[in-house]
Design a protein around this motif. Structure first.
Motif, mmCIF file in Angstrom:
data_model
loop_
_atom_site.group_PDB
_atom_site.id
_atom_site.type_symbol
_atom_site.label_atom_id
_atom_site.label_comp_id
_atom_site.label_asym_id
_atom_site.label_seq_id
_atom_site.Cartn_x
_atom_site.Cartn_y
_atom_site.Cartn_z
ATOM 1 N N PHE A 58 1.120 2.457 -5.944
ATOM 2 C CA PHE A 58 -0.248 3.648 -5.604
ATOM 3 C C PHE A 58 -1.900 3.339 -5.037
ATOM 4 N N GLU A 59 -1.907 2.145 -5.259
ATOM 5 C CA GLU A 59 -3.386 0.987 -5.268
ATOM 6 C C GLU A 59 -2.594 0.469 -3.668
ATOM 7 N N TYR A 60 -1.315 -0.153 -3.641
ATOM 8 C CA TYR A 60 -1.519 -0.850 -2.649
ATOM 9 C C TYR A 60 -1.412 0.513 -1.124
ATOM 10 N N VAL A 61 -0.753 1.554 -1.703
ATOM 11 C CA VAL A 61 -0.711 3.058 -0.900
ATOM 12 C C VAL A 61 -1.892 2.824 -0.085
ATOM 13 N N ALA A 62 -2.540 3.158 -0.573
ATOM 14 C CA ALA A 62 -4.126 3.266 -0.852
ATOM 15 C C ALA A 62 -4.691 2.248 0.043
ATOM 16 N N ARG A 63 -4.849 1.542 -0.683
ATOM 17 C CA ARG A 63 -5.278 0.322 -0.201
ATOM 18 C C ARG A 63 -5.244 0.468 1.558
ATOM 19 N N HIS A 64 -3.986 0.702 2.297
ATOM 20 C CA HIS A 64 -4.099 1.104 3.173
ATOM 21 C C HIS A 64 -3.665 1.795 3.583
ATOM 22 N N THR A 65 -4.457 2.839 3.504
ATOM 23 C CA THR A 65 -3.863 4.306 4.475
ATOM 24 C C THR A 65 -5.833 5.003 3.740
ATOM 25 N N MET A 66 -6.335 4.438 2.839
ATOM 26 C CA MET A 66 -7.318 5.393 2.751
ATOM 27 C C MET A 66 -8.616 5.174 3.624
ATOM 28 N N SER A 67 -10.168 5.958 3.689
ATOM 29 C CA SER A 67 -11.044 5.468 4.481
ATOM 30 C C SER A 67 -11.575 3.984 3.878
ATOM 31 N N PRO A 68 -11.715 3.594 5.349
ATOM 32 C CA PRO A 68 -12.619 1.844 4.238
ATOM 33 C C PRO A 68 -14.016 2.880 3.180
ATOM 34 N N ASN A 69 -14.530 3.616 3.645
ATOM 35 C CA ASN A 69 -15.953 4.294 2.713
ATOM 36 C C ASN A 69 -15.280 4.354 1.455
ATOM 37 N N ALA A 70 -13.983 5.521 1.207
ATOM 38 C CA ALA A 70 -13.427 5.385 0.035
ATOM 39 C C ALA A 70 -12.711 4.665 -1.056
#
Ligand SMILES: Cc1cc2c(cc1C)[n+](S(=O)(=O)[O-])c1c(=O)[nH]c(=O)nc-1n2C[C@H](O)[C@H](O)[C@H](O)COP(=O)(O)O
Length: 491
Positions: free
Chosen positions: A113-125
């Motif tokens: 989940f962390e890996y996908v988040a790192r690559h898909t979340m907005s830079p701010n989030a």
């Protein structure tokens, strides 16, 4: 009523009106007090600020905290929609990665989940959720500390039937972990914390409601069902009347535990977060501007309401205003744990705020060893429930904490990443992954129920050594490389 043309005239520091959800508000006097600084409000002076407002603020915050004489009423006329900001190539690529993220069936643990988040979340989030204070040494040590504890499993135990349920603060829970309080849920998901509420309810897991939630407290409680247990995390306001109202309202709404945050008299400097805040005004969570006292650092801006004078002498007052169990969130040494027993609080949560506060604060699993030894030495280990959080990513981390005497553990970032990348399904999937890991590891350690877990099942020889290298999260990156997934087709 006030016309949209009239609102548009009040677009400066001297007279600053904004539109929120179709109503106009005079924020002129509020400007210098805004925790996120003046710049972000002035950007929307005379205009509709709803889109920028929603990810950061609970809907009811204006009604709760802005004097009624500043409420100017419904706006008449055509409210111009905020011009769509042009989509940068980076943003386009990010959205594509999000669209092409792997199916949930390809997510096998919290790191995925962390890996996908790192690559898909907005830079701010991503910056706000992942950041820790200063050089993020404590953030990494929180997680690495669990790798210094090894198991001493027992064999030839009939582990056919395993029960991972437990009781926390007198409430039955299907698992010995809960979703902890993390702020600004709408940075990661447009619906915010209610996504965690729905997932927690479906999977019978306790949720701790944060003071700094994007959703209002009542929205989060309303999103829960009657069978669901919720706790509340409290940042104590300098205005004790405000705090009293919040606490008594929470109790009236059925909240079953009050976690008073005691490790944040001032918020830590989360520099990754501060760096991005200057880019996107939509989430000026820590931006300071000339009106904020820079000498205290930017984080002061968001935490201006938190009372740095909070001390042990306030504990009896809290015990006088509520019947809810009181837990001190952020205790970090044996002396304070013993003091908590003397002040008759119901529990302590050993925590360093996920490494977002004091850098070089020790990992909570390490503090747990020290605290339980001190409580046992006095025969006080049953006088108080002890929880920990910080860096918990696997069921083995949970089991180590329980072997060492924790009643339960809080998990933060993994739930934010699961929510931000896959919504409610992600939250449920993460809980199921952890439940499956729990059951398997209980069998392999030779335990059939939580009460079987005890200190003889762990080897603590190297717990008090600290890692030297701080430059990169070697462990996390390696894990990702080993498990490189065909994540983003075509990227
Ligand atoms: C990740 C995260 C944690 C926050 C958090 C926000 C985020 C994004 N915020 S913060 O904005 O002030 O830092 C809070 C908060 O509102 N109040 C609080 O008591 N803890 C806050 N925490 C700490 C949290 O309750 C846990 O102690 C921490 O997340 C546990 O570590 P892991 O994330 O590694 O599980």
């Amino acid at each position: 009523m006030v016309s949209v043309e009239e609102v548009a005239k009040h677009n400066s520091k001297d007279s600053c009106w904004v539109i929120l959800h179709g109503k106009a508000y005079d924020l002129t006097e509020f400007l210098p007090e805004h925790p996120g600084g003046q710049a972000i409000i002035l950007k929307y002076a005379g205009k509709d600020a709803t889109k920028a407002f929603d990810p950061i603020h609970p809907r009811d915050v204006v009604d709760k905290f802005l004097d009624k004489d500043k409420h100017l009423g419904e706006v008449t006329g055509e409210i111009a929609a905020e011009e769509e900001e042009e989509v940068t190539p980076e943003e386009k690529a990010r959205l594509e990665r999000y669209e092409n993220r792997p199916p949930l069936s390809q997510i096998f643990n919290s790191f995925d989940f962390e890996y996908v988040a790192r690559h898909t979340m907005s830079p701010n989030a991503w910056a706000y959720y992942s950041s820790g204070s200063d050089d993020e040494i404590t953030v990494r040590e929180n997680h690495r500390a669990f790798h210094k504890i090894w198991f001493r499993p027992r064999v030839l135990v009939d582990v056919k039937n395993v029960d991972i349920s437990t009781t926390m603060l007198g409430t039955k829970s299907s698992v010995p972990f809960y979703i902890t309080a993390t702020a600004l849920g709408k940075l990661g998901h447009p619906e915010g914390e209610v996504v965690l509420t729905r997932g927690a309810d479906k999977m019978d897991v306790i949720q701790m409601i944060p003071t700094l939630a994007s959703c209002s407290f009542d929205e989060i409680v309303d999103a829960a069902t009657d069978k669901q247990t919720q706790w509340m995390q409290l940042y104590v306001n300098m205005d004790r009347e405000v705090t009293k109202k919040i606490v008594q309202h929470a109790e009236k709404r059925g909240v079953k535990g009050l976690f008073i945050t005691v490790d944040a008299p001032q918020l830590g400097r989360r520099e990754k977060d501060m760096r991005t805040k200057f880019g996107d005004p939509g989430a000026q969570v820590q931006q300071s501007d000339d009106s904020v006292d820079r000498s205290q650092g930017a984080a002061r801006a968001i935490s201006s309401f938190i009372d740095p004078s909070l001390s042990w002498k306030d504990i009896p007052w809290f015990q006088s205003i509520t019947k809810m169990p009181i837990i001190l969130k952020g205790v970090q040494c044996a002396e304070d744990a013993l003091k908590a027993v003397e002040y008759k609080v119901d529990g302590i949560l050993l925590s360093n705020h996920g490494g977002r506060q004091l850098e070089f604060a020790r990992p909570s699993i390490e503090v747990l060893v020290e605290v339980m030894a001190a409580l046992r030495a006095k025969g006080w280990q049953d006088y108080i429930e002890v929880y920990i959080d910080g860096g918990i990513r696997r069921a083995t981390d949970v089991i180590k904490a329980l072997c060492l005497g924790a009643k339960g553990v809080g998990i933060g970032r993994p739930f934010l990443y699961a929510m931000s990348t896959y919504g409610e399904d992600g939250v449920c999937h993460l809980i199921q992954l952890l439940k499956d890991e729990m059951e398997m590891n209980m069998r392999l350690i030779g335990a059939t129920k939580i009460e079987d877990l005890n200190p003889s099942m762990v080897d603590l020889k190297s717990i008090f050594t600290h890692s030297a290298d701080t430059a990169r999260d070697i462990l996390g990156e390696n894990v990702y490389q080993h498990m490189e997934m065909p994540l983003f087709k075509g990227s």
